[in-house]
Design an enzyme around this catalytic site. Structure first.
Site, PDB file in Angstrom:
ATOM      1  CE1 TYR A  93      -3.669   2.547   0.882  1.00  0.00           C
ATOM      2  CE2 TYR A  93      -2.232   3.243   2.670  1.00  0.00           C
ATOM      3  CZ  TYR A  93      -3.342   3.448   1.890  1.00  0.00           C
ATOM      4  OH  TYR A  93      -4.131   4.562   2.088  1.00  0.00           O
ATOM      5  CE  LYS A  97      -3.544   5.448  -1.152  1.00  0.00           C
ATOM      6  NZ  LYS A  97      -4.599   6.155  -1.894  1.00  0.00           N
TER       7      LYS A  97
HETATM    8  N1  NAP Z   1      -8.968   5.151   6.037  1.00  0.00           N
HETATM    9  C1  NAP Z   1      -7.735   5.590   6.193  1.00  0.00           C
HETATM   10  O1  NAP Z   1      -7.141   5.505   7.306  1.00  0.00           O
HETATM   11  C2  NAP Z   1      -7.033   6.258   5.053  1.00  0.00           C
HETATM   12  C3  NAP Z   1      -5.887   6.996   5.313  1.00  0.00           C
HETATM   13  C4  NAP Z   1      -5.225   7.634   4.278  1.00  0.00           C
HETATM   14  C5  NAP Z   1      -5.716   7.525   2.994  1.00  0.00           C
HETATM   15  N2  NAP Z   1      -6.840   6.790   2.759  1.00  0.00           N
HETATM   16  C6  NAP Z   1      -7.309   6.707   1.380  1.00  0.00           C
HETATM   17  O2  NAP Z   1      -8.633   7.172   1.328  1.00  0.00           O
HETATM   18  C7  NAP Z   1      -9.256   6.631   0.149  1.00  0.00           C
HETATM   19  C8  NAP Z   1     -10.631   6.120   0.530  1.00  0.00           C
HETATM   20  O3  NAP Z   1     -10.469   5.004   1.404  1.00  0.00           O
HETATM   21  P1  NAP Z   1     -11.432   4.719   2.634  1.00  0.00           P
HETATM   22  O4  NAP Z   1     -10.659   4.948   3.849  1.00  0.00           O
HETATM   23  O5  NAP Z   1     -12.741   5.410   2.431  1.00  0.00           O
HETATM   24  O6  NAP Z   1     -11.564   3.153   2.443  1.00  0.00           O
HETATM   25  P2  NAP Z   1     -12.833   2.217   2.211  1.00  0.00           P
HETATM   26  O7  NAP Z   1     -13.857   2.501   3.219  1.00  0.00           O
HETATM   27  O8  NAP Z   1     -12.260   0.841   2.093  1.00  0.00           O
HETATM   28  O9  NAP Z   1     -13.339   2.714   0.796  1.00  0.00           O
HETATM   29  C9  NAP Z   1     -12.596   2.511  -0.360  1.00  0.00           C
HETATM   30  C10 NAP Z   1     -13.472   2.894  -1.514  1.00  0.00           C
HETATM   31  O10 NAP Z   1     -12.724   2.686  -2.728  1.00  0.00           O
HETATM   32  C11 NAP Z   1     -13.577   1.995  -3.616  1.00  0.00           C
HETATM   33  N3  NAP Z   1     -12.809   1.209  -4.564  1.00  0.00           N
HETATM   34  C12 NAP Z   1     -11.856   0.278  -4.319  1.00  0.00           C
HETATM   35  N4  NAP Z   1     -11.403  -0.227  -5.481  1.00  0.00           N
HETATM   36  C13 NAP Z   1     -12.100   0.387  -6.472  1.00  0.00           C
HETATM   37  C14 NAP Z   1     -12.105   0.303  -7.878  1.00  0.00           C
HETATM   38  N5  NAP Z   1     -11.289  -0.554  -8.556  1.00  0.00           N
HETATM   39  N6  NAP Z   1     -12.948   1.080  -8.597  1.00  0.00           N
HETATM   40  C15 NAP Z   1     -13.767   1.933  -7.954  1.00  0.00           C
HETATM   41  N7  NAP Z   1     -13.829   2.078  -6.613  1.00  0.00           N
HETATM   42  C16 NAP Z   1     -12.999   1.295  -5.895  1.00  0.00           C
HETATM   43  C17 NAP Z   1     -14.445   1.116  -2.739  1.00  0.00           C
HETATM   44  O11 NAP Z   1     -15.599   0.767  -3.433  1.00  0.00           O
HETATM   45  P3  NAP Z   1     -16.354  -0.613  -3.060  1.00  0.00           P
HETATM   46  O12 NAP Z   1     -16.810  -0.469  -1.648  1.00  0.00           O
HETATM   47  O13 NAP Z   1     -17.454  -0.679  -4.056  1.00  0.00           O
HETATM   48  O14 NAP Z   1     -15.326  -1.694  -3.199  1.00  0.00           O
HETATM   49  C18 NAP Z   1     -14.739   2.054  -1.586  1.00  0.00           C
HETATM   50  O15 NAP Z   1     -15.819   2.896  -1.891  1.00  0.00           O
HETATM   51  C19 NAP Z   1      -8.310   5.548  -0.368  1.00  0.00           C
HETATM   52  O16 NAP Z   1      -7.602   6.038  -1.493  1.00  0.00           O
HETATM   53  C20 NAP Z   1      -7.367   5.311   0.802  1.00  0.00           C
HETATM   54  O17 NAP Z   1      -6.096   4.846   0.391  1.00  0.00           O
HETATM   55  C21 NAP Z   1      -7.509   6.173   3.752  1.00  0.00           C
END
Ligand code: NAP
Length: 184
Positions: A93, A97
């Site tokens: 991951y 990133k």
């Molecule tokens: N949560 C954290 O601590 C954190 C910290 C830093 C950065 N981020 C970043 O924030 C962003 C959102 O993540 P989140 O925390 O909201 O995680 P999450 O709850 O797991 O949501 C991830 C989202 O990405 C979608 N997704 C995954 N693969 C996809 C694809 N091939 N095409 C279209 N949509 C896809 C998923 O859709 P489905 O549900 O339909 O699979 C889901 O809506 C990510 O880029 C993550 O790396 C998160």
């Protein structure tokens, strides 16, 4: 719309249906636990790149034409403190990133002429499904979203949404690592 950012037909159809777009937020991302020495690490890295890097580039390319026609607009890429600190628990991951950060910086240059603002948003832990099992301090999604929109409105190129992430970014220029040590 249902959209898989790794499916060329899907992102082309989305771009075709949303020609009035002025803001693209590349938020889709996957995160799987594991280190680079685990069995299957190469496949895990490829999977992370498909969504977190190639998906981001594909979406940006698909929507760039409409953004230009609509005055430039903005792209906000959701990145992470893991762009700058790689830990074995989330290593593939972190590599993806880091690449997405470089991609964001490259897109900013490539789209400057058409006046598209390209913003990199870096965050530590946010309280979403992605990190549901981790017992660590987490920001609220609402706070991160608020800072994302504020960064876009301010014309920023980058935003770090929590104190730890801001410290890590500041430490890059002086070579201080997350555990407080400096390289020899
Ligand atoms: N949560 C954290 O601590 C954190 C910290 C830093 C950065 N981020 C970043 O924030 C962003 C959102 O993540 P989140 O925390 O909201 O995680 P999450 O709850 O797991 O949501 C991830 C989202 O990405 C979608 N997704 C995954 N693969 C996809 C694809 N091939 N095409 C279209 N949509 C896809 C998923 O859709 P489905 O549900 O339909 O699979 C889901 O809506 C990510 O880029 C993550 O790396 C998160």
């Amino acid at each position: 719309m249902v959209l898989d950012v790794t499916d060329p037909g899907a992102f082309a159809a989305a771009a075709d249906a949303a020609r009035d777009v002025t803001l693209l937020i590349n938020n889709a991302g996957i995160a799987r636990l594991g280190s680079l020495t685990d069995d299957g690490a190469l496949d895990a890295l490829r999977d992370h790149f498909e969504t977190n890097v190639f998906g981001m580039l594909a979406m940006s390319r698909a929507f760039a034409g409409s953004l230009a026609v609509n005055g430039g607009g903005a792209i906000l890429n959701v990145l992470s403190v893991a762009s700058w600190v790689n830990r074995p628990i989330l290593s593939a991951y972190g590599v993806s990133k880091s690449a997405a950060w470089a991609l964001t910086n490259g897109l900013r240059q490539s789209l400057r002429e058409q006046r598209t603002q390209v913003v990199g948003l870096h965050a530590g832990f946010i309280d979403t499904d992605l990190v549901r099992g981790l017992e660590v301090p987490k920001a609220t999604p609402a706070d991160v979203v608020r800072q994302a929109y504020e960064a876009i409105e301010a014309g920023a190129e980058e935003v770090s949404t929590d104190e730890l992430t801001r410290q890590v970014k500041a430490g890059l220029s002086v070579g201080i690592y997350l555990n407080g040590t400096a390289p020899r």
